[in-house]
Motif scaffolding. Structure first.
Motif, PDB file in Angstrom:
ATOM      1  N   LYS A   1      91.125  32.586   5.665  1.00 54.73           N
ATOM      2  CA  LYS A   1      92.324  32.616   6.280  1.00 54.73           C
ATOM      3  C   LYS A   1      92.389  31.586   7.146  1.00 54.73           C
ATOM      4  O   LYS A   1      93.577  31.291   8.066  1.00 54.73           O
ATOM      5  CB  LYS A   1      92.776  33.902   7.081  1.00 54.73           C
ATOM      6  CG  LYS A   1      93.128  35.031   5.886  1.00 54.73           C
ATOM      7  CD  LYS A   1      93.417  36.267   6.622  1.00 54.73           C
ATOM      8  CE  LYS A   1      93.715  37.336   5.611  1.00 54.73           C
ATOM      9  NZ  LYS A   1      94.373  38.558   6.270  1.00 54.73           N
ATOM     10  N   THR A   2      91.413  30.816   7.517  1.00 56.18           N
ATOM     11  CA  THR A   2      91.114  29.805   8.786  1.00 56.18           C
ATOM     12  C   THR A   2      90.985  28.339   8.016  1.00 56.18           C
ATOM     13  O   THR A   2      90.649  28.248   6.802  1.00 56.18           O
ATOM     14  CB  THR A   2      90.117  30.093   9.629  1.00 56.18           C
ATOM     15  OG1 THR A   2      88.766  29.911   8.923  1.00 56.18           O
ATOM     16  CG2 THR A   2      90.249  31.561  10.100  1.00 56.18           C
ATOM     17  N   GLU A   3      91.098  27.465   8.873  1.00 60.70           N
ATOM     18  CA  GLU A   3      90.947  25.754   8.231  1.00 60.70           C
ATOM     19  C   GLU A   3      89.310  25.471   8.886  1.00 60.70           C
ATOM     20  O   GLU A   3      89.164  25.809   9.972  1.00 60.70           O
ATOM     21  CB  GLU A   3      91.805  25.049   9.241  1.00 60.70           C
ATOM     22  CG  GLU A   3      93.045  25.431   8.859  1.00 60.70           C
ATOM     23  CD  GLU A   3      94.322  24.280   9.770  1.00 60.70           C
ATOM     24  OE1 GLU A   3      93.864  23.315  10.260  1.00 60.70           O
ATOM     25  OE2 GLU A   3      95.316  25.045   9.828  1.00 60.70           O
TER      26      GLU A   3
ATOM     27  N   CYS B   1      82.976  24.272  12.231  1.00 60.45           N
ATOM     28  CA  CYS B   1      83.687  25.384  13.072  1.00 60.45           C
ATOM     29  C   CYS B   1      84.945  25.537  12.222  1.00 60.45           C
ATOM     30  O   CYS B   1      85.211  25.085  11.255  1.00 60.45           O
ATOM     31  CB  CYS B   1      84.133  24.340  14.311  1.00 60.45           C
ATOM     32  SG  CYS B   1      82.689  24.075  15.430  1.00 60.45           S
ATOM     33  N   TYR B   2      85.892  26.355  12.638  1.00 65.32           N
ATOM     34  CA  TYR B   2      86.982  26.842  12.039  1.00 65.32           C
ATOM     35  C   TYR B   2      88.253  26.894  12.979  1.00 65.32           C
ATOM     36  O   TYR B   2      88.148  26.920  14.239  1.00 65.32           O
ATOM     37  CB  TYR B   2      86.885  28.227  11.433  1.00 65.32           C
ATOM     38  CG  TYR B   2      85.724  28.116  10.454  1.00 65.32           C
ATOM     39  CD1 TYR B   2      85.887  27.926   9.197  1.00 65.32           C
ATOM     40  CD2 TYR B   2      84.687  28.462  10.825  1.00 65.32           C
ATOM     41  CE1 TYR B   2      85.086  27.900   7.931  1.00 65.32           C
ATOM     42  CE2 TYR B   2      83.490  28.365   9.767  1.00 65.32           C
ATOM     43  CZ  TYR B   2      83.646  27.833   8.346  1.00 65.32           C
ATOM     44  OH  TYR B   2      82.644  28.020   7.673  1.00 65.32           O
ATOM     45  N   ILE B   3      89.188  26.710  12.560  1.00 68.22           N
ATOM     46  CA  ILE B   3      90.648  26.664  13.051  1.00 68.22           C
ATOM     47  C   ILE B   3      91.483  27.910  12.851  1.00 68.22           C
ATOM     48  O   ILE B   3      91.841  28.016  11.666  1.00 68.22           O
ATOM     49  CB  ILE B   3      91.466  25.524  13.168  1.00 68.22           C
ATOM     50  CG1 ILE B   3      90.339  24.208  13.533  1.00 68.22           C
ATOM     51  CG2 ILE B   3      92.752  25.417  14.004  1.00 68.22           C
ATOM     52  CD1 ILE B   3      91.147  22.887  13.316  1.00 68.22           C
ATOM     53  N   THR B   4      92.121  28.500  13.706  1.00 73.18           N
ATOM     54  CA  THR B   4      93.141  29.426  13.372  1.00 73.18           C
ATOM     55  C   THR B   4      94.359  29.413  14.557  1.00 73.18           C
ATOM     56  O   THR B   4      94.090  28.749  15.331  1.00 73.18           O
ATOM     57  CB  THR B   4      92.577  30.910  13.186  1.00 73.18           C
ATOM     58  OG1 THR B   4      93.609  31.834  12.690  1.00 73.18           O
ATOM     59  CG2 THR B   4      92.066  31.462  14.524  1.00 73.18           C
ATOM     60  N   TYR B   5      95.264  30.164  14.565  1.00 68.84           N
ATOM     61  CA  TYR B   5      96.365  29.999  15.392  1.00 68.84           C
ATOM     62  C   TYR B   5      96.786  31.344  16.026  1.00 68.84           C
ATOM     63  O   TYR B   5      96.799  32.475  15.210  1.00 68.84           O
ATOM     64  CB  TYR B   5      97.544  29.352  14.813  1.00 68.84           C
ATOM     65  CG  TYR B   5      97.141  27.881  14.303  1.00 68.84           C
ATOM     66  CD1 TYR B   5      97.546  27.025  15.228  1.00 68.84           C
ATOM     67  CD2 TYR B   5      96.646  27.771  13.257  1.00 68.84           C
ATOM     68  CE1 TYR B   5      97.145  25.326  14.794  1.00 68.84           C
ATOM     69  CE2 TYR B   5      96.445  26.317  12.588  1.00 68.84           C
ATOM     70  CZ  TYR B   5      96.549  25.405  13.443  1.00 68.84           C
ATOM     71  OH  TYR B   5      96.126  24.107  12.939  1.00 68.84           O
ATOM     72  N   THR B   6      97.362  31.542  17.218  1.00 69.40           N
ATOM     73  CA  THR B   6      98.266  32.599  17.481  1.00 69.40           C
ATOM     74  C   THR B   6      99.618  32.582  16.934  1.00 69.40           C
ATOM     75  O   THR B   6      99.944  31.518  16.389  1.00 69.40           O
ATOM     76  CB  THR B   6      98.391  32.536  19.230  1.00 69.40           C
ATOM     77  OG1 THR B   6      99.027  31.491  19.578  1.00 69.40           O
ATOM     78  CG2 THR B   6      96.920  32.612  19.957  1.00 69.40           C
ATOM     79  N   ASN B   7     100.077  33.550  17.312  1.00 69.61           N
ATOM     80  CA  ASN B   7     101.851  33.738  16.821  1.00 69.61           C
ATOM     81  C   ASN B   7     102.759  34.212  17.639  1.00 69.61           C
ATOM     82  O   ASN B   7     102.249  34.695  18.797  1.00 69.61           O
ATOM     83  CB  ASN B   7     101.846  34.385  15.252  1.00 69.61           C
ATOM     84  CG  ASN B   7     100.964  35.524  15.421  1.00 69.61           C
ATOM     85  OD1 ASN B   7     101.296  36.471  16.193  1.00 69.61           O
ATOM     86  ND2 ASN B   7      99.864  35.747  14.616  1.00 69.61           N
ATOM     87  N   GLU B   8     103.895  34.557  17.320  1.00 71.44           N
ATOM     88  CA  GLU B   8     104.680  35.212  18.450  1.00 71.44           C
ATOM     89  C   GLU B   8     104.421  36.581  18.427  1.00 71.44           C
ATOM     90  O   GLU B   8     104.939  37.155  19.660  1.00 71.44           O
ATOM     91  CB  GLU B   8     106.239  34.929  17.773  1.00 71.44           C
ATOM     92  CG  GLU B   8     107.539  35.419  18.523  1.00 71.44           C
ATOM     93  CD  GLU B   8     107.316  34.685  20.033  1.00 71.44           C
ATOM     94  OE1 GLU B   8     107.604  35.452  20.864  1.00 71.44           O
ATOM     95  OE2 GLU B   8     106.998  33.671  19.938  1.00 71.44           O
TER      96      GLU B   8
ATOM     97  N   LEU C   1      93.446  27.668  17.880  1.00 67.66           N
ATOM     98  CA  LEU C   1      92.259  28.407  18.649  1.00 67.66           C
ATOM     99  C   LEU C   1      91.144  27.827  17.463  1.00 67.66           C
ATOM    100  O   LEU C   1      91.094  27.577  16.522  1.00 67.66           O
ATOM    101  CB  LEU C   1      92.188  29.951  18.078  1.00 67.66           C
ATOM    102  CG  LEU C   1      93.479  30.596  18.928  1.00 67.66           C
ATOM    103  CD1 LEU C   1      93.289  32.229  18.640  1.00 67.66           C
ATOM    104  CD2 LEU C   1      93.450  30.311  20.303  1.00 67.66           C
ATOM    105  N   PHE C   2      89.970  27.467  18.322  1.00 65.28           N
ATOM    106  CA  PHE C   2      88.856  26.970  17.597  1.00 65.28           C
ATOM    107  C   PHE C   2      87.726  27.986  17.685  1.00 65.28           C
ATOM    108  O   PHE C   2      87.423  28.696  18.603  1.00 65.28           O
ATOM    109  CB  PHE C   2      88.029  25.823  18.337  1.00 65.28           C
ATOM    110  CG  PHE C   2      89.204  24.754  18.073  1.00 65.28           C
ATOM    111  CD1 PHE C   2      89.297  23.717  17.095  1.00 65.28           C
ATOM    112  CD2 PHE C   2      90.140  24.402  19.162  1.00 65.28           C
ATOM    113  CE1 PHE C   2      90.083  22.532  16.935  1.00 65.28           C
ATOM    114  CE2 PHE C   2      91.166  23.185  19.108  1.00 65.28           C
ATOM    115  CZ  PHE C   2      90.952  22.351  18.406  1.00 65.28           C
ATOM    116  N   LEU C   3      87.242  28.345  16.387  1.00 64.18           N
ATOM    117  CA  LEU C   3      86.213  29.445  16.288  1.00 64.18           C
ATOM    118  C   LEU C   3      84.873  28.648  16.296  1.00 64.18           C
ATOM    119  O   LEU C   3      84.489  28.085  15.272  1.00 64.18           O
ATOM    120  CB  LEU C   3      86.441  30.264  14.899  1.00 64.18           C
ATOM    121  CG  LEU C   3      87.825  30.824  14.766  1.00 64.18           C
ATOM    122  CD1 LEU C   3      87.825  31.631  13.686  1.00 64.18           C
ATOM    123  CD2 LEU C   3      88.164  31.795  15.967  1.00 64.18           C
TER     124      LEU C   3
END
Length: 621
Positions: free
Chosen positions: A219-221, A246-253, A299-301
């Motif tokens: 579910k991440t980039e 590494c991987y990228i995801t995002y916060t949300n509302e 966010l960077f994992l």
């Protein structure tokens, strides 16, 4: 029974990134050095993110390396991913960054120190700074440690990080300590206050760490490293490694609303923390409040090593309560089932505002006492390491009765960093940015060795191998530059073509295959030197103007209050900073060209001193 006494030339207190560079630099210059730390198992530890470099920070690391420091060598040996940032921008903005194997990096730094001749690494708790004399003649004589022993030295460097009277905050919970699992240092803060230093408090924070086994990376980039990777150290050859993504995801509302609903439990908003934190690297609480128009934050994992599944979540620094941290991860894509291994927290700690330092990083009030790193109000491993190296060099030079090494703003990002600190002090944790360097086209990360290694050679900071490598490189650059000047493509000089933005070295090679034998390290320098020669020439003219001001020294006894024509604000600020030159005085916040003209006029007429001013007052009274 007499207390145990140890004699050294330089004592360094604290073995973080500032302390390790300081101790190594002083020892390389021939000083007998004691590096004292409360825990030998945390020498060179990465307290927060498992990475070295970044925007502008990468420039600092390459400069540290060019001066013979440890950081570049250590990250090249222990890095797990390397990337060059800002590659779509001009070369002045290119900044190297590397993910580290956190434990391997720490072990490598310790190993490098253990191999260093004239350096004694000791586990000690420093409780007191020892001095003798009074007034302007007061000087440091050493430190006293827990258990009754005394270490004596004419130079002491304090690099205490975030440990001075430190408190860790997680929601309503408060624990004394400067880093998770460790304590705090009270004695040094008290001692500094007793010695007349002004102390203030700052706040910094760290994100939670997660177990990679519990993350759904689908579910991440994915964010891979560069191929090929670019090393930090100018000594690194044939640089190849198996890189970890590494991987990228995002916060949300939904995450943002949960945080807003719990702001009253966040120490920064409940009033539990009153001190300033880093504006450029805000907590997730601050992001949600200050950037309320944004519906997501990146966010960077980041993996913490090759032999651990611990993941650093870069971009979500927080001191919210544990239950809130548990809850907001359940709302983030890929992290819904993630297990927290370490909870985020904020640290509040004492620092010593850096207007109390000279440009050498020696304190203005106590001879032989130097401060480096977060004690000066900075943040970041790279800023700390740069200060530590300069403090170590100047502590060693003071023993040799030589003038300090002070890098100008046109010579190094390190020069910009230190000048910013001592000239304008700080009201928030200081971080280096490329925008802070007015001569950044000359201060590129790729040419740090050409700028600074000659200074390192002069100071005795580097081995023969590094100097010989630079000489070989400079010879190759000179030959390639001469080739570019002499040859043409049809009717156009090759030099003129290379100045065009759309003409590259690869295109030059298509016309002259012999250029393909030139190394990338050399060809890059020739291309950049040629392409930006006009801009660099104009900057050189500006630098010469600044040097004229820099050559106008201001004696330490100069009394700015004696210049009655100076505005009150100018008298107060210049008296507080005590600039060494007119150049530095011109950069003090709020100082105008008219103020500088007045100071220059008084310098030319004769130096006002406190005694002269006092005599004048008595005579007119």
């Amino acid at each position: 029974m007499q207390p145990t006494l140890y004699e050294f030339d330089v004592i360094v207190v604290g073995a973080g990134h500032a302390g390790t560079e300081a101790a190594s630099a002083a020892a390389r210059m021939g000083a007998e050095v004691a590096l004292l730390t409360t825990n030998l198992d945390t020498v060179g530890q990465m307290s927060c993110n498992p990475a070295i470099g970044g925007v502008a920070k990468g420039h600092l690391v390459r400069e540290i390396d060019a001066l013979g420091g440890l950081m570049g060598v250590a990250i090249d040996r222990t890095g797990i991913q390397f990337r060059m940032l800002n590659c779509r921008k001009g070369p002045a903005m290119h900044s190297p960054r590397a993910q580290a194997d956190k434990k391997a990096y720490q072990a490598e730094i310790k190993f490098l120190l253990e191999q260093q001749e004239r350096l004694a690494l000791r586990q000690e708790v420093v409780e007191e700074i020892l001095t003798e004399g009074s007034g302007p003649d007061r000087r440091v004589t050493g430190v006293a440690v827990k258990g009754g022993a005394t270490y004596r030295a004419p130079s002491v460097i304090l690099t205490t990080g975030t440990f001075l009277q430190a408190i860790m905050h997680t929601g309503e919970s408060k624990i004394k300590g400067g880093r998770a699992g460790e304590g705090t240092t009270r004695g040094i803060s008290h001692c500094l206050t007793q010695l007349g230093f002004e102390l203030e408090r700052f706040k910094t924070g760290t994100p939670p760490r997660l177990n990679a086994r519990t993350i759904d990376f689908s579910k991440t980039e994915e964010q891979p490293g560069d191929d090929p990777p670019a090393p930090f150290s100018f000594l690194s050859d044939d640089f190849k490694l198996d890189q970890i993504p590494c991987y990228i995801t995002y916060t949300n509302e939904a995450v943002h609303q949960l945080i807003r609903d719990n702001l009253h439990r966040a120490p920064m908003y409940s009033g539990a923390i009153q001190s300033n934190g880093p504006r450029y690297c805000p907590s997730i609480e601050d992001k949600v409040v200050r950037f309320s128009e944004k519906n997501q934050h990146q966010l960077f994992l980041e993996p913490e090593g090759r032999r651990t599944l611990e993941i650093y979540v870069n971009g979500i620094s927080t001191s919210l309560p544990r239950d809130v941290q548990d809850s907001f991860f359940k709302l983030i894509p890929g992290l819904e089932n993630a297990e927290i291994m370490r909870y985020g927290y904020a640290v509040e700690y004492d620092y010593c505002p850096p207007h109390q330092l000279r440009s050498s990083l020696e304190t203005k009030t106590i001879q032989g006492l130097f401060l480096a790193g977060q004690i000066n109000g900075t943040t970041g491993y790279e800023e700390a390491g740069a200060q530590g190296l300069i403090a170590g060099v100047n502590a060693a030079l003071s023993l040799q009765h030589k003038p300090p090494m002070i890098l100008r703003r046109d010579e190094a990002y390190i020069g910009v960093l230190i000048d910013d600190l001592v000239t304008n002090s700080v009201d928030e944790p200081y971080r280096m940015f490329t925008s802070r360097a007015e001569y950044r086209l000359q201060l590129r990360q790729d040419n740090a060795d050409r700028r600074l290694t000659p200074k390192a050679q002069e100071m005795g900071l580097i081995p023969v191998e590094r100097w010989e490598r630079l000489q070989s490189k400079l010879t190759a650059i000179e030959k390639a530059t001469e080739f570019v000047r002499k040859n043409r493509v049809e009717m156009d000089p090759l030099e003129k073509l290379l100045r065009r933005p759309d003409f590259t070295w690869a295109q030059a090679c298509s016309h002259f295959p012999e250029l393909e034998t030139i190394s990338h390290e050399v060809s890059q320098q020739v291309e950049y030197d040629t392409k930006y020669s006009g801009y660099i020439s104009r900057q050189a003219t500006q630098i010469e103007r600044q040097k004229r001001l820099a050559d106008k020294k201001i004696p330490a006894t100069f009394d700015f209050t004696a210049i009655q024509q100076l505005r009150t604000e100018a008298r107060e600020k210049l008296s507080r900073v005590q600039p060494d030159t007119l150049d530095q005085a011109s950069r003090v916040s709020g100082i105008t060209p008219a103020d500088i003209a007045l100071v220059m006029a008084h310098l030319q007429r004769g130096t006002p001193t406190p005694d002269a001013n006092s005599q004048k007052t008595k005579a007119t009274g």
